[in-house]
Design a protein around this motif. Structure first.
Motif, PDB file in Angstrom:
ATOM      1  N   LEU A  73       0.852  -1.195   0.000  1.00 51.65           N
ATOM      2  CA  LEU A  73       0.000   0.000   0.000  1.00 51.65           C
ATOM      3  C   LEU A  73       0.880   1.234   0.000  1.00 51.65           C
ATOM      4  O   LEU A  73       2.091   1.145   0.202  1.00 51.65           O
ATOM      5  CB  LEU A  73      -0.894   0.012   1.248  1.00 51.65           C
ATOM      6  N   ASP A  74       0.265   2.383  -0.187  1.00 52.62           N
ATOM      7  CA  ASP A  74       0.968   3.651  -0.060  1.00 52.62           C
ATOM      8  C   ASP A  74       1.698   3.635   1.291  1.00 52.62           C
ATOM      9  O   ASP A  74       1.119   3.211   2.294  1.00 52.62           O
ATOM     10  CB  ASP A  74      -0.059   4.791  -0.112  1.00 52.62           C
ATOM     11  N   PRO A  75       2.947   4.090   1.351  1.00 59.17           N
ATOM     12  CA  PRO A  75       3.717   4.031   2.604  1.00 59.17           C
ATOM     13  C   PRO A  75       3.053   4.738   3.789  1.00 59.17           C
ATOM     14  O   PRO A  75       3.361   4.433   4.934  1.00 59.17           O
ATOM     15  CB  PRO A  75       5.039   4.696   2.251  1.00 59.17           C
ATOM     16  N   SER A  76       2.145   5.670   3.536  1.00 61.94           N
ATOM     17  CA  SER A  76       1.488   6.373   4.633  1.00 61.94           C
ATOM     18  C   SER A  76       0.300   5.596   5.207  1.00 61.94           C
ATOM     19  O   SER A  76      -0.313   6.039   6.165  1.00 61.94           O
ATOM     20  CB  SER A  76       1.015   7.745   4.156  1.00 61.94           C
ATOM     21  N   LEU A  77      -0.029   4.447   4.624  1.00 62.82           N
ATOM     22  CA  LEU A  77      -1.205   3.690   5.060  1.00 62.82           C
ATOM     23  C   LEU A  77      -0.828   2.412   5.803  1.00 62.82           C
ATOM     24  O   LEU A  77       0.082   1.696   5.396  1.00 62.82           O
ATOM     25  CB  LEU A  77      -2.072   3.307   3.854  1.00 62.82           C
ATOM     26  N   GLN A 100     -13.018  -6.758   1.643  1.00 61.72           N
ATOM     27  CA  GLN A 100     -11.600  -7.075   1.771  1.00 61.72           C
ATOM     28  C   GLN A 100     -10.920  -6.089   2.715  1.00 61.72           C
ATOM     29  O   GLN A 100     -11.265  -4.910   2.732  1.00 61.72           O
ATOM     30  CB  GLN A 100     -10.902  -7.000   0.416  1.00 61.72           C
ATOM     31  N   VAL A 101      -9.954  -6.594   3.449  1.00 55.13           N
ATOM     32  CA  VAL A 101      -9.068  -5.752   4.247  1.00 55.13           C
ATOM     33  C   VAL A 101      -7.656  -6.089   3.797  1.00 55.13           C
ATOM     34  O   VAL A 101      -7.264  -7.253   3.787  1.00 55.13           O
ATOM     35  CB  VAL A 101      -9.219  -6.017   5.764  1.00 55.13           C
ATOM     36  N   THR A 107       4.345  -1.577   6.901  1.00 55.55           N
ATOM     37  CA  THR A 107       4.112  -1.004   8.225  1.00 55.55           C
ATOM     38  C   THR A 107       4.865  -1.799   9.282  1.00 55.55           C
ATOM     39  O   THR A 107       5.011  -3.012   9.172  1.00 55.55           O
ATOM     40  CB  THR A 107       2.601  -1.018   8.536  1.00 55.55           C
ATOM     41  N   THR A 108       5.326  -1.114  10.315  1.00 51.57           N
ATOM     42  CA  THR A 108       5.919  -1.787  11.468  1.00 51.57           C
ATOM     43  C   THR A 108       4.770  -2.150  12.396  1.00 51.57           C
ATOM     44  O   THR A 108       4.093  -1.274  12.927  1.00 51.57           O
ATOM     45  CB  THR A 108       6.922  -0.871  12.198  1.00 51.57           C
ATOM     46  N   TRP A 109       4.534  -3.442  12.538  1.00 54.64           N
ATOM     47  CA  TRP A 109       3.397  -3.936  13.304  1.00 54.64           C
ATOM     48  C   TRP A 109       3.833  -4.509  14.644  1.00 54.64           C
ATOM     49  O   TRP A 109       4.889  -5.109  14.756  1.00 54.64           O
ATOM     50  CB  TRP A 109       2.675  -5.047  12.531  1.00 54.64           C
ATOM     51  N   ASP A 110       2.970  -4.340  15.635  1.00 56.07           N
ATOM     52  CA  ASP A 110       3.039  -5.098  16.871  1.00 56.07           C
ATOM     53  C   ASP A 110       1.607  -5.569  17.122  1.00 56.07           C
ATOM     54  O   ASP A 110       0.685  -5.182  16.403  1.00 56.07           O
ATOM     55  CB  ASP A 110       3.616  -4.284  18.036  1.00 56.07           C
ATOM     56  N   TRP A 111       1.419  -6.424  18.111  1.00 55.51           N
ATOM     57  CA  TRP A 111       0.092  -6.992  18.349  1.00 55.51           C
ATOM     58  C   TRP A 111      -0.982  -5.919  18.597  1.00 55.51           C
ATOM     59  O   TRP A 111      -2.025  -5.938  17.941  1.00 55.51           O
ATOM     60  CB  TRP A 111       0.126  -8.003  19.505  1.00 55.51           C
TER      61      TRP A 111
END
Length: 193
Positions: A73-77, A100-101, A107-111
């Motif tokens: 996705l776009d880096p800002s999303l 759909q999601v 993105t840097t994700w955590d739980w």
């Protein structure tokens, strides 16, 4: 002096540093993991998050047929939801289909963040638009974890979907003010920054 005690201390310090680096390596590697590998599509964690979103909103979106995937996705999303509704984008969520999601692999994700963002996107599929309050889960950007996400430890990913949970009783929604002009669109996408 020949410097042997100094070399021994240096050797011990280097060994300790190497041991510390090896011990911390799995923690550092996990933070940089590919989120699609950590939380695979069709796995138990993303399936659980769909159920948590249904519980949060008191409604199972799209007749329970929601596709969650990882993508670019776009880096800002952080994420983007999309659906088809032949009547009204937000007024009749019971008519949503092709839901759909898409979660951003960049993105840097955590739980807590993953949990909150998925519940936010399920909110769109259940008929909720963005709001101006930054403390509300439907704010356009991730600010803080949802209470249920902050209170829950990250579940162990089994790679097998968890058993579905029944959604809670739907909350009463406030009456919507009719728009002066309704523009019908076939597809609607909402993005979370």
């Amino acid at each position: 002096m020949d410097g042997t005690p100094h070399r021994s201390r240096l050797l011990v310090a280097l060994l300790c540093a190497a041991l510390l680096a090896v011990t911390l390596a799995p923690v550092a590697a996990r933070a940089d993991d590919n989120p699609a590998a950590r939380w695979p599509t069709g796995g138990s964690t993303l399936h659980l998050l769909l159920a948590m979103g249904a519980d949060h909103w008191g409604m199972t979106p799209c007749g329970g047929k929601v596709s969650i995937r990882w993508g670019t996705l776009d880096p800002s999303l952080n994420a983007q939801s999309s659906w088809v509704n032949p009547v009204d984008d937000f007024g009749q969520p019971s008519r949503n289909s092709d839901c759909q999601v898409t979660l951003s692999t960049a993105t840097t994700w955590d739980w807590p963040k993953l949990c909150t963002v998925v519940i936010h996107e399920i909110g769109h599929l259940d008929g909720h638009d963005h709001v101006a309050d930054p403390t509300d889960i439907m704010y356009f950007s991730y600010v803080q974890p949802a209470p249920e996400c902050a209170a829950m430890a990250e579940p162990a990913e089994t790679g097998v979907p968890a058993a579905p949970r029944a959604a809670a009783t739907p909350p009463k929604k406030p009456a919507r003010v009719a728009k002066a002009k309704v523009v019908k669109k076939k597809t609607r996408a909402k993005r979370r920054r």
